[in-house]
Design a protein around this motif. Structure first.
Motif, PDB file in Angstrom:
ATOM      1  N   HIS A 150     -37.630  -6.070  72.138  1.00 30.91           N
ATOM      2  CA  HIS A 150     -38.973  -5.292  71.368  1.00 30.91           C
ATOM      3  C   HIS A 150     -40.139  -5.296  72.273  1.00 30.91           C
ATOM      4  O   HIS A 150     -40.133  -5.941  73.039  1.00 30.91           O
ATOM      5  N   ASP A 151     -41.188  -4.566  71.936  1.00 31.51           N
ATOM      6  CA  ASP A 151     -42.354  -4.582  72.341  1.00 31.51           C
ATOM      7  C   ASP A 151     -43.051  -6.061  72.436  1.00 31.51           C
ATOM      8  O   ASP A 151     -42.857  -6.716  71.160  1.00 31.51           O
ATOM      9  N   LEU A 152     -43.957  -6.312  73.102  1.00 32.49           N
ATOM     10  CA  LEU A 152     -44.504  -7.690  73.323  1.00 32.49           C
ATOM     11  C   LEU A 152     -45.558  -7.574  72.315  1.00 32.49           C
ATOM     12  O   LEU A 152     -46.619  -6.801  72.323  1.00 32.49           O
ATOM     13  N   THR A 153     -45.931  -8.695  71.593  1.00 31.77           N
ATOM     14  CA  THR A 153     -46.988  -9.137  70.903  1.00 31.77           C
ATOM     15  C   THR A 153     -48.030  -9.752  71.885  1.00 31.77           C
ATOM     16  O   THR A 153     -47.529 -10.002  72.890  1.00 31.77           O
ATOM     17  N   GLU A 154     -49.275  -9.902  71.299  1.00 34.20           N
ATOM     18  CA  GLU A 154     -50.211 -10.296  72.070  1.00 34.20           C
ATOM     19  C   GLU A 154     -49.842 -11.984  72.608  1.00 34.20           C
ATOM     20  O   GLU A 154     -50.101 -12.485  73.761  1.00 34.20           O
ATOM     21  N   ASP A 155     -49.056 -12.787  71.820  1.00 37.17           N
ATOM     22  CA  ASP A 155     -48.707 -13.880  71.979  1.00 37.17           C
ATOM     23  C   ASP A 155     -47.639 -13.934  73.045  1.00 37.17           C
ATOM     24  O   ASP A 155     -47.801 -14.914  73.874  1.00 37.17           O
ATOM     25  N   ASP A 156     -46.796 -12.935  72.979  1.00 37.78           N
ATOM     26  CA  ASP A 156     -45.819 -12.821  74.134  1.00 37.78           C
ATOM     27  C   ASP A 156     -46.497 -12.597  75.476  1.00 37.78           C
ATOM     28  O   ASP A 156     -45.927 -12.975  76.282  1.00 37.78           O
ATOM     29  N   GLU A 157     -47.328 -11.635  75.227  1.00 34.31           N
ATOM     30  CA  GLU A 157     -48.233 -11.170  76.727  1.00 34.31           C
ATOM     31  C   GLU A 157     -48.793 -12.646  77.244  1.00 34.31           C
ATOM     32  O   GLU A 157     -48.814 -12.761  78.408  1.00 34.31           O
ATOM     33  N   LEU A 158     -49.272 -13.408  76.108  1.00 34.18           N
ATOM     34  CA  LEU A 158     -49.993 -14.667  76.721  1.00 34.18           C
ATOM     35  C   LEU A 158     -49.075 -15.547  77.414  1.00 34.18           C
ATOM     36  O   LEU A 158     -49.340 -16.034  78.179  1.00 34.18           O
ATOM     37  N   THR A 159     -47.900 -15.543  76.742  1.00 35.48           N
ATOM     38  CA  THR A 159     -46.925 -16.432  77.166  1.00 35.48           C
ATOM     39  C   THR A 159     -46.529 -16.057  78.657  1.00 35.48           C
ATOM     40  O   THR A 159     -46.390 -17.085  79.626  1.00 35.48           O
ATOM     41  N   GLU A 187     -57.992 -13.097  85.561  1.00 37.01           N
ATOM     42  CA  GLU A 187     -58.771 -12.313  84.878  1.00 37.01           C
ATOM     43  C   GLU A 187     -58.423 -11.699  83.551  1.00 37.01           C
ATOM     44  O   GLU A 187     -59.053 -11.157  82.723  1.00 37.01           O
ATOM     45  N   TYR A 188     -57.023 -11.700  83.353  1.00 38.99           N
ATOM     46  CA  TYR A 188     -56.340 -11.502  82.179  1.00 38.99           C
ATOM     47  C   TYR A 188     -56.101 -12.268  81.185  1.00 38.99           C
ATOM     48  O   TYR A 188     -55.551 -11.896  80.174  1.00 38.99           O
ATOM     49  N   MET A 189     -56.531 -13.551  81.484  1.00 37.62           N
ATOM     50  CA  MET A 189     -56.096 -14.636  80.505  1.00 37.62           C
ATOM     51  C   MET A 189     -57.372 -14.866  79.817  1.00 37.62           C
ATOM     52  O   MET A 189     -58.676 -14.569  79.976  1.00 37.62           O
ATOM     53  N   PRO A 190     -57.259 -15.364  78.519  1.00 35.51           N
ATOM     54  CA  PRO A 190     -58.472 -15.636  77.726  1.00 35.51           C
ATOM     55  C   PRO A 190     -59.215 -16.503  78.291  1.00 35.51           C
ATOM     56  O   PRO A 190     -58.711 -17.347  79.055  1.00 35.51           O
ATOM     57  N   LYS A 191     -60.613 -16.611  77.724  1.00 40.60           N
ATOM     58  CA  LYS A 191     -61.482 -17.495  78.307  1.00 40.60           C
ATOM     59  C   LYS A 191     -60.896 -19.002  78.010  1.00 40.60           C
ATOM     60  O   LYS A 191     -60.466 -19.376  76.844  1.00 40.60           O
ATOM     61  N   GLN A 192     -61.169 -19.866  79.210  1.00 43.59           N
ATOM     62  CA  GLN A 192     -60.298 -21.150  78.935  1.00 43.59           C
ATOM     63  C   GLN A 192     -61.272 -22.085  78.344  1.00 43.59           C
ATOM     64  O   GLN A 192     -62.581 -21.862  78.366  1.00 43.59           O
ATOM     65  N   LEU A 193     -60.908 -22.920  77.687  1.00 40.65           N
ATOM     66  CA  LEU A 193     -61.705 -23.972  77.094  1.00 40.65           C
ATOM     67  C   LEU A 193     -62.112 -24.896  77.773  1.00 40.65           C
ATOM     68  O   LEU A 193     -61.436 -25.477  78.884  1.00 40.65           O
ATOM     69  N   THR A 194     -63.365 -25.434  77.606  1.00 42.86           N
ATOM     70  CA  THR A 194     -64.089 -26.505  78.161  1.00 42.86           C
ATOM     71  C   THR A 194     -63.308 -27.862  77.746  1.00 42.86           C
ATOM     72  O   THR A 194     -62.626 -28.203  76.929  1.00 42.86           O
ATOM     73  N   GLU A 195     -63.296 -28.906  78.670  1.00 43.17           N
ATOM     74  CA  GLU A 195     -62.994 -30.115  78.383  1.00 43.17           C
ATOM     75  C   GLU A 195     -63.186 -30.879  77.050  1.00 43.17           C
ATOM     76  O   GLU A 195     -62.627 -31.471  76.314  1.00 43.17           O
ATOM     77  N   PRO A 213     -49.800 -24.798  69.805  1.00 38.65           N
ATOM     78  CA  PRO A 213     -50.194 -23.366  69.329  1.00 38.65           C
ATOM     79  C   PRO A 213     -51.617 -22.782  69.275  1.00 38.65           C
ATOM     80  O   PRO A 213     -52.043 -21.798  69.506  1.00 38.65           O
ATOM     81  N   LYS A 214     -52.507 -23.899  69.142  1.00 38.55           N
ATOM     82  CA  LYS A 214     -53.856 -23.914  68.880  1.00 38.55           C
ATOM     83  C   LYS A 214     -54.551 -23.401  70.469  1.00 38.55           C
ATOM     84  O   LYS A 214     -55.549 -22.766  70.226  1.00 38.55           O
ATOM     85  N   VAL A 215     -54.075 -24.058  71.173  1.00 41.05           N
ATOM     86  CA  VAL A 215     -54.772 -23.870  72.518  1.00 41.05           C
ATOM     87  C   VAL A 215     -53.998 -22.932  73.848  1.00 41.05           C
ATOM     88  O   VAL A 215     -54.217 -23.114  74.897  1.00 41.05           O
ATOM     89  N   LYS A 216     -52.791 -22.459  73.248  1.00 39.36           N
ATOM     90  CA  LYS A 216     -51.949 -21.465  74.009  1.00 39.36           C
ATOM     91  C   LYS A 216     -52.820 -20.606  74.805  1.00 39.36           C
ATOM     92  O   LYS A 216     -53.438 -19.881  74.266  1.00 39.36           O
ATOM     93  N   GLY A 217     -52.584 -20.589  76.282  1.00 40.18           N
ATOM     94  CA  GLY A 217     -53.215 -19.786  77.003  1.00 40.18           C
ATOM     95  C   GLY A 217     -54.667 -20.014  77.318  1.00 40.18           C
ATOM     96  O   GLY A 217     -55.503 -19.405  78.186  1.00 40.18           O
ATOM     97  N   LYS A 218     -55.237 -21.069  76.660  1.00 42.17           N
ATOM     98  CA  LYS A 218     -56.762 -21.415  76.751  1.00 42.17           C
ATOM     99  C   LYS A 218     -56.982 -22.549  77.469  1.00 42.17           C
ATOM    100  O   LYS A 218     -57.993 -22.736  77.671  1.00 42.17           O
ATOM    101  N   ALA A 219     -56.111 -23.298  77.685  1.00 43.52           N
ATOM    102  CA  ALA A 219     -56.108 -24.514  78.518  1.00 43.52           C
ATOM    103  C   ALA A 219     -54.805 -25.078  79.080  1.00 43.52           C
ATOM    104  O   ALA A 219     -53.654 -24.493  78.827  1.00 43.52           O
ATOM    105  N   ASP A 220     -54.847 -25.867  80.384  1.00 41.46           N
ATOM    106  CA  ASP A 220     -53.615 -26.169  81.000  1.00 41.46           C
ATOM    107  C   ASP A 220     -53.152 -26.943  80.325  1.00 41.46           C
ATOM    108  O   ASP A 220     -53.601 -27.980  80.033  1.00 41.46           O
ATOM    109  N   GLY A 221     -51.575 -26.967  80.052  1.00 43.45           N
ATOM    110  CA  GLY A 221     -50.726 -27.773  79.505  1.00 43.45           C
ATOM    111  C   GLY A 221     -50.919 -29.412  80.194  1.00 43.45           C
ATOM    112  O   GLY A 221     -50.972 -30.182  79.261  1.00 43.45           O
ATOM    113  N   SER A 222     -51.045 -29.372  81.204  1.00 42.22           N
ATOM    114  CA  SER A 222     -51.162 -30.693  81.866  1.00 42.22           C
ATOM    115  C   SER A 222     -52.322 -31.555  81.619  1.00 42.22           C
ATOM    116  O   SER A 222     -52.445 -32.747  81.187  1.00 42.22           O
ATOM    117  N   LEU A 223     -53.630 -30.623  81.332  1.00 35.98           N
ATOM    118  CA  LEU A 223     -54.599 -31.293  81.055  1.00 35.98           C
ATOM    119  C   LEU A 223     -54.554 -31.733  79.565  1.00 35.98           C
ATOM    120  O   LEU A 223     -55.075 -32.738  79.000  1.00 35.98           O
TER     121      LEU A 223
END
Length: 147
Positions: free
Chosen positions: A42-51, A88-96, A127-137
Motif C-alpha cells: 500500500h501507499d506509505l504513511t508518514e510513519d512508514d516514510e520516517l521508518t 535533510e529529509y528527516m524531522p528536526k532532531q531532539l536535543t539531548e 514511538p514518541k521519538v521515532k525519527g527525531k532521535a538516534d536509538g543508541s542515544l
C-alpha cells in the motif's frame, strides 16, 4: 508537500545544478521508499516514510563507523556527504535535554525502577521519538536514568 513530491522537486533541481552526489542519494531514497511500498502492499504513511528514512540514516552511520575503523577516508567522506543529504529529509532532531525530559516522563509513566524494566520504558518511549532521535542515544539515556 509530501516527501515524494519534495524528493521529485529536489531531484529535478539536482539535475539542473549537476549535483551528481545529491542526485544519487535522492534516487536511493526514492528506491527505498518504493521498495517499502511494494513490500507493504500500500501507499506509505508518514510513519512508514520516517521508518525508511531512519533506516537509511542508520545504514550510513554504521557504514561510516566501519569505514572509519578501516581507515578508508575516501569512503568516509563520501558517506558523510550522503548522510547530510539524507538528514535533510528527516524531522528536526531532539536535543539531548529535550530527550532527557521525554525519557524521564516515560520512566515515571511506566513506573520502571531498574534496568530489568528497560523494555517497558523503550516500548513507550520509541514511538514518541521515532525519527527525531538516534536509538543508541535513547538507549544510553534510559540506562543512565534506570541505574
Amino acid at each position: 508537500m509530501s516527501l515524494l513530491e519534495r524528493l521529485n522537486s529536489d531531484m529535478k533541481q539536482a539535475m539542473k545544478n549537476k549535483e551528481k552526489d545529491k542526485l544519487t542519494v535522492i534516487r536511493m531514497i526514492k528506491a527505498s521508499l518504493q521498495n517499502e511500498a511494494i513490500k507493504l502492499g500500500h501507499d506509505l504513511t508518514e510513519d512508514d516514510e520516517l521508518t525508511v528514512l531512519s533506516r537509511e540514516v542508520k545504514q550510513r552511520k554504521d557504514s561510516l563507523h566501519e569505514f572509519d575503523k578501516a581507515g578508508r577516508e575516501d569512503l568516509v567522506e563520501k558517506l558523510r556527504t550522503e548522510l547530510l543529504y539524507v538528514e535533510e529529509y528527516m524531522p528536526k532532531q531532539l536535543t539531548e535535554e529535550e530527550l532527557t525530559k521525554i525519557v524521564k516522563e516515560a520512566i515515571s509513566e511506566t513506573g520502571a525502577s531498574s534496568k530489568a524494566e528497560m523494555g517497558k520504558v523503550m516500548s513507550v518511549l520509541m514511538p514518541k521519538v521515532k525519527g527525531k532521535a538516534d536509538g543508541s542515544l535513547v538507549n544510553k539515556l534510559v540506562q543512565q536514568h534506570l541505574s
